[in-house]
Design a protein around this motif. Structure first.
Motif, PDB file in Angstrom:
ATOM      1  N   UNK A   1      -7.832   3.644   4.906  1.00 12.69           N
ATOM      2  CA  UNK A   1      -6.829   2.807   5.588  1.00 12.69           C
ATOM      3  C   UNK A   1      -5.704   3.663   6.166  1.00 12.69           C
ATOM      4  N   UNK A   2      -5.243   4.649   5.399  1.00 10.09           N
ATOM      5  CA  UNK A   2      -4.095   5.465   5.827  1.00 10.09           C
ATOM      6  C   UNK A   2      -4.521   6.680   6.653  1.00 10.09           C
ATOM      7  N   UNK A   3      -5.824   6.869   6.824  1.00 16.67           N
ATOM      8  CA  UNK A   3      -6.290   8.027   7.614  1.00 16.67           C
ATOM      9  C   UNK A   3      -6.071   9.357   6.912  1.00 16.67           C
ATOM     10  N   UNK A   4      -6.213   9.383   5.575  1.00 10.09           N
ATOM     11  CA  UNK A   4      -6.005  10.655   4.859  1.00 10.09           C
ATOM     12  C   UNK A   4      -7.265  11.085   4.092  1.00 10.09           C
TER      13      UNK A   4
ATOM     14  N   UNK B   1       0.853  -1.205   0.000  1.00 12.53           N
ATOM     15  CA  UNK B   1       0.000   0.000   0.000  1.00 12.53           C
ATOM     16  C   UNK B   1       0.883   1.248   0.000  1.00 12.53           C
ATOM     17  N   UNK B   2       0.508   2.215  -0.821  1.00 14.23           N
ATOM     18  CA  UNK B   2       1.296   3.456  -0.913  1.00 14.23           C
ATOM     19  C   UNK B   2       1.291   4.202   0.428  1.00 14.23           C
ATOM     20  N   UNK B   3       2.395   4.892   0.715  1.00 14.20           N
ATOM     21  CA  UNK B   3       2.520   5.649   1.985  1.00 14.20           C
ATOM     22  C   UNK B   3       1.773   6.972   1.843  1.00 14.20           C
ATOM     23  N   UNK B   4       0.465   6.907   1.960  1.00 10.62           N
ATOM     24  CA  UNK B   4      -0.329   8.100   1.629  1.00 10.62           C
ATOM     25  C   UNK B   4      -0.172   9.244   2.628  1.00 10.62           C
TER      26      UNK B   4
END
Ligand code: PLP
Length: 393
Positions: free
Chosen positions: A225-228, A187-190
């Protein structure tokens, strides 16, 4: 070249590559956890993007049949003419609500969505900054636009910073990444991407084709998922994987970006409208996802179990928690033989090699579905153990 010579030229290409080009196995059943092919009955299917198990389900078939009865088979028109029915708008609204984005427009595939977005939004004074492992459709879409292009190393934030620095004088800057890198299952580091975007005044676009419907606590995708949520400006996605698996794509963004795309995005403007029964069935998908997280929870339980067990066998598997689980074998011919032996044992899993992945990084890409039972996963794992031993790996 004369016509005959041109034909000969293509004949020679086909003949040269006869032994390396894969031929698809012909499936004679519905898409499900188990499928029949022309030569194999009841293969356990480990290579579909059918993450939520909806593709061959009665729920989808029923919704699509109702859609045909209500809206007809097709529209014979593009969206901007008489090809927008209420069901298209309904699906666009439902997707926007589900993803927590302002507006959405549908395409007939995500390939078209990615192919048609960059030229519509960016011009020569602008810059696009793209991850090196982004999907082919993003690469092609970028080729069609006049913006300056910058490529950063896969999910490498210091390299992204360098590219942003180089691009800092451009007018509009757009960072684009796959939410999930589909050959790696990572998963990309968003969070970091959004931080850098803020610092450099760039927009962020995420292709969530391998995430929408199941990644994140409610399955909204990698932004959840990344909270963004609220920090990603543009999401592209497909209806052809987790969301029922028929076909279709979309872009969700702010209402102004979507409005520009409706006017300027060439695959949207110059192509036929999405089949209305697909829209109807996808409204049903959103109903299912909003009613309960049951399917995505089962998928994630299956994934965790499978990842743990397959690692115990000593295979190289990139770390992560995504249902794409690549088993890296390295050598191309080893991967091809491994795949054939798995198929002979009853497991449908295909090898992926150069140029889709780097040379010497051939792999079997296994994909978990909510339709798999624990017994199915145990069977796959036992077959991996047997073939590993047979091949002396
Ligand atoms: C990351 C990604 N983007 C876009 C696409 C294209 O989606 P579609 O099948 O809707 O054209 C795919 C499909 O393979 C994909 O994996």
């Amino acid at each position: 070249m004369k016509v005959k010579e041109s034909v000969k030229y293509y004949k020679s290409i086909v003949e040269d590559s006869k032994n390396t080009w894969k031929r698809p196995m012909e499936v004679i059943s519905k898409q499900d956890a188990h499928v029949d092919t022309l030569h194999h009955k009841g293969l356990l299917n480990m290579c579909a993007n059918n993450y939520l198990g909806l593709a061959g389900s009665a729920a989808m078939a029923d919704a699509a049949k109702k859609g045909i009865d209500r809206w007809g088979f097709g529209l014979s028109a593009g969206r901007s003419l008489c090809g927008t029915q209420s069901v298209h708008r309904e699906l666009e609204r439902r997707l926007s609500n589900f993803l927590h984005m302002e507006d959405t427009l549908l395409y007939t595939s995500c390939f078209d969505a990615n192919g048609g977005i960059f030229a519509a939004l960016l011009d020569s004074q602008d810059a696009v900054i793209s991850d090196e492992l982004n999907h082919a459709s993003i690469i092609d879409g970028i080729r069609l636009c006049k913006a300056q292009r910058y490529i950063y190393k896969n999910n490498n934030m210091s390299d992204l910073r360098k590219r942003l620095e180089e691009a800092k004088d451009a007018l509009v800057k757009l960072i684009v990444t796959d939410g999930v890198f589909s050959m790696e299952g990572t998963i990309a580091s968003l969070v970091e991407i959004c931080d850098l975007a803020e610092e450099y005044g760039a927009l962020v676009m995420v292709d969530d084709s391998h995430a929408t419907g199941f990644v994140g606590a409610h399955g909204r995708g990698t932004h959840e998922h990344c909270g963004v949520e609220g920090r990603v400006d543009i999401i592209s996605g497909t209806l052809g994987k987790a969301l029922g698996g028929a076909s279709g794509g979309f872009i969700s963004a702010s209402k102004y970006i979507v409005t520009v795309l409706r006017q300027r995005s060439r695959p949207y403007v110059f192509s036929n409208s999405l089949m209305p029964c697909i829209c109807q069935a996808n409204v049903k998908v959103i109903d299912i996802l909003e009613e309960s997280t049951g399917l995505r929870d089962k998928l994630m339980d299956n994934t965790q179990y499978y990842r743990e067990e397959i690692k115990k066998l000593g295979f190289e598997v990139p770390d992560g928690a995504h249902p794409i689980v690549p088993i890296i074998l390295g050598d191309e011919s080893v991967a091809a033989e491994f795949s054939q032996r798995m198929i002979d044992k009853g497991v449908f899993v295909m090898s992926i090699s150069y140029p889709v992945v780097a040379k010497g990084r051939a792999r079997l890409r296994t994909q978990i579905s909510a339709a798999h039972s624990k017994e199915d996963l145990d069977f796959v794992i036992s077959c991996f153990a047997k073939v590993k031993e047979e091949m002396g790996l």
